[in-house]
Design a protein around this motif. Structure first.
Motif, mmCIF file in Angstrom:
data_model
loop_
_atom_site.group_PDB
_atom_site.id
_atom_site.type_symbol
_atom_site.label_atom_id
_atom_site.label_comp_id
_atom_site.label_asym_id
_atom_site.label_seq_id
_atom_site.Cartn_x
_atom_site.Cartn_y
_atom_site.Cartn_z
ATOM 1 N N ALA A 13 39.816 28.175 47.035
ATOM 2 C CA ALA A 13 41.262 28.409 46.997
ATOM 3 C C ALA A 13 41.959 27.258 47.719
ATOM 4 O O ALA A 13 41.415 26.735 48.689
ATOM 5 N N PRO A 14 43.119 26.881 47.258
ATOM 6 C CA PRO A 14 43.684 27.347 45.994
ATOM 7 C C PRO A 14 42.918 26.757 44.817
ATOM 8 O O PRO A 14 42.443 25.632 44.876
ATOM 9 N N TRP A 15 42.814 27.568 43.767
ATOM 10 C CA TRP A 15 42.178 27.110 42.548
ATOM 11 C C TRP A 15 43.285 26.710 41.586
ATOM 12 O O TRP A 15 44.425 26.500 41.985
ATOM 13 N N LEU A 16 43.003 26.628 40.319
ATOM 14 C CA LEU A 16 43.962 26.157 39.326
ATOM 15 C C LEU A 16 45.038 27.203 39.055
ATOM 16 O O LEU A 16 44.745 28.383 38.907
ATOM 17 N N THR A 17 46.273 26.761 38.956
ATOM 18 C CA THR A 17 47.381 27.672 38.658
ATOM 19 C C THR A 17 47.289 28.191 37.229
ATOM 20 O O THR A 17 47.518 29.371 36.979
ATOM 21 N N ALA A 18 46.945 27.304 36.320
ATOM 22 C CA ALA A 18 46.857 27.681 34.903
ATOM 23 C C ALA A 18 45.549 27.153 34.321
ATOM 24 O O ALA A 18 45.519 26.115 33.649
ATOM 25 N N PRO A 19 44.431 27.842 34.578
ATOM 26 C CA PRO A 19 43.143 27.356 34.067
ATOM 27 C C PRO A 19 43.105 27.360 32.542
ATOM 28 O O PRO A 19 43.634 28.272 31.907
ATOM 29 N N THR A 20 42.479 26.340 32.011
ATOM 30 C CA THR A 20 42.299 26.230 30.566
ATOM 31 C C THR A 20 41.067 27.034 30.158
ATOM 32 O O THR A 20 40.247 27.399 31.016
ATOM 33 N N PRO A 21 40.890 27.271 28.868
ATOM 34 C CA PRO A 21 39.639 27.906 28.427
ATOM 35 C C PRO A 21 38.403 27.121 28.875
ATOM 36 O O PRO A 21 37.390 27.722 29.233
ATOM 37 N N ALA A 22 38.496 25.794 28.919
ATOM 38 C CA ALA A 22 37.363 24.986 29.379
ATOM 39 C C ALA A 22 37.077 25.245 30.857
ATOM 40 O O ALA A 22 35.911 25.313 31.268
ATOM 41 N N ASP A 23 38.124 25.402 31.667
ATOM 42 C CA ASP A 23 37.940 25.708 33.090
ATOM 43 C C ASP A 23 37.268 27.071 33.260
ATOM 44 O O ASP A 23 36.355 27.226 34.075
ATOM 45 N N VAL A 24 37.720 28.040 32.499
ATOM 46 C CA VAL A 24 37.134 29.379 32.543
ATOM 47 C C VAL A 24 35.667 29.329 32.126
ATOM 48 O O VAL A 24 34.815 29.986 32.726
ATOM 49 N N ASP A 25 35.361 28.517 31.111
ATOM 50 C CA ASP A 25 33.974 28.362 30.670
ATOM 51 C C ASP A 25 33.091 27.801 31.784
ATOM 52 O O ASP A 25 31.931 28.199 31.915
ATOM 53 N N VAL A 26 33.622 26.878 32.570
ATOM 54 C CA VAL A 26 32.847 26.318 33.677
ATOM 55 C C VAL A 26 32.490 27.428 34.675
ATOM 56 O O VAL A 26 31.340 27.538 35.103
ATOM 57 N N VAL A 27 33.460 28.259 35.040
ATOM 58 C CA VAL A 27 33.174 29.346 35.986
ATOM 59 C C VAL A 27 32.195 30.335 35.354
ATOM 60 O O VAL A 27 31.291 30.834 36.035
ATOM 61 N N THR A 28 32.343 30.581 34.073
ATOM 62 C CA THR A 28 31.408 31.471 33.366
ATOM 63 C C THR A 28 29.983 30.943 33.485
ATOM 64 O O THR A 28 29.047 31.701 33.776
ATOM 65 N N ARG A 29 29.815 29.633 33.293
ATOM 66 C CA ARG A 29 28.480 29.029 33.383
ATOM 67 C C ARG A 29 27.936 29.075 34.820
ATOM 68 O O ARG A 29 26.759 29.347 35.029
ATOM 69 N N VAL A 30 28.785 28.814 35.799
ATOM 70 C CA VAL A 30 28.347 28.872 37.199
ATOM 71 C C VAL A 30 27.900 30.294 37.538
ATOM 72 O O VAL A 30 26.834 30.498 38.130
ATOM 73 N N ALA A 31 28.697 31.284 37.144
ATOM 74 C CA ALA A 31 28.333 32.679 37.428
ATOM 75 C C ALA A 31 27.027 33.046 36.736
ATOM 76 O O ALA A 31 26.159 33.685 37.346
ATOM 77 N N ALA A 32 26.875 32.649 35.490
ATOM 78 C CA ALA A 32 25.670 32.988 34.731
ATOM 79 C C ALA A 32 24.426 32.325 35.319
ATOM 80 O O ALA A 32 23.318 32.853 35.186
ATOM 81 N N ALA A 33 24.603 31.194 36.004
ATOM 82 C CA ALA A 33 23.464 30.481 36.586
ATOM 83 C C ALA A 33 23.161 30.921 38.021
ATOM 84 O O ALA A 33 22.168 30.491 38.601
ATOM 85 N N THR A 34 24.010 31.777 38.579
ATOM 86 C CA THR A 34 23.861 32.189 39.976
ATOM 87 C C THR A 34 23.303 33.605 40.038
ATOM 88 O O THR A 34 23.941 34.544 39.565
ATOM 89 N N PRO A 35 22.127 33.777 40.622
ATOM 90 C CA PRO A 35 21.599 35.139 40.759
ATOM 91 C C PRO A 35 22.415 35.942 41.775
ATOM 92 O O PRO A 35 22.899 35.382 42.771
#
Length: 175
Positions: free
Chosen positions: A48-70
């Motif tokens: 924080a602070p993170w992005l005010t208006a994340p793009t779909p690509a930004d959301v995809d990055v967090v999706t990948r990080v979460a999916a790779a984190t046990p």
């Protein structure tokens, strides 16, 4: 009341402490109390602070990080105070949280943790501030029945913090 333009936070909710932190938030500024049942007032900030208006690509990055984190476990028991008077609970172990923060910060270098204000980012849950008779001892006494908190970290929430508009925008499950 200070009006906030709003900011986003990638965070881990701590449901067991939400009632306490929600009450303390209301004490200082009720406009930051959320009506969103998914919103965790008690949380460990990852970025924080993170992005005010994340793009779909930004959301995809967090999706990948979460999916790779046990998913992992940590305990919140030790009440401490930062030099600025912020009373908090430290996570132990904190290495998985530090790793997750570093991974997210590397993926979004334009969003350093806490705007780059602190060298060592300590994973913690903010409880209160040492002012007006509030001390680490009074907070410890208030929270004694709830401690220690055993926390299963299994998701990342994208929170939006703004006066009268705090809510969860998105949530990702860890693997």
């Amino acid at each position: 009341m200070i009006r906030s333009p709003g900011h986003s936070v990638l965070a881990v909710g701590v449901d067991q402490l939400d009632g306490y932190v929600r009450a303390r938030t209301a004490h200082y500024d009720a406009s930051f109390v959320s009506a969103d049942p998914a919103f965790a007032h008690a949380h460990i900030t990852l970025l924080a602070p993170w992005l005010t208006a994340p793009t779909p690509a930004d959301v995809d990055v967090v999706t990948r990080v979460a999916a790779a984190t046990p998913a992992f476990d940590t305990v919140l028991e030790r009440i401490e105070t930062f030099p600025d008077g912020l009373i908090h609970l430290r996570a132990d172990p904190d290495r998985p949280l530090r790793t997750l923060t570093r991974t997210l910060a590397a993926a979004f270098p334009q969003c350093p943790p806490y705007g780059g204000r602190f060298g060592d980012v300590v994973p913690h849950v903010t409880l209160d501030r040492a002012v007006d008779g509030v001390t680490p001892a009074t907070v410890a006494a208030d929270l004694a029945p709830a401690l220690p908190v055993r926390l299963r970290v299994d998701r990342i929430d994208l929170q939006w913090w703004e006066n009268d508009n705090c809510h969860v925008r998105e949530s990702w499950k860890l693997r």
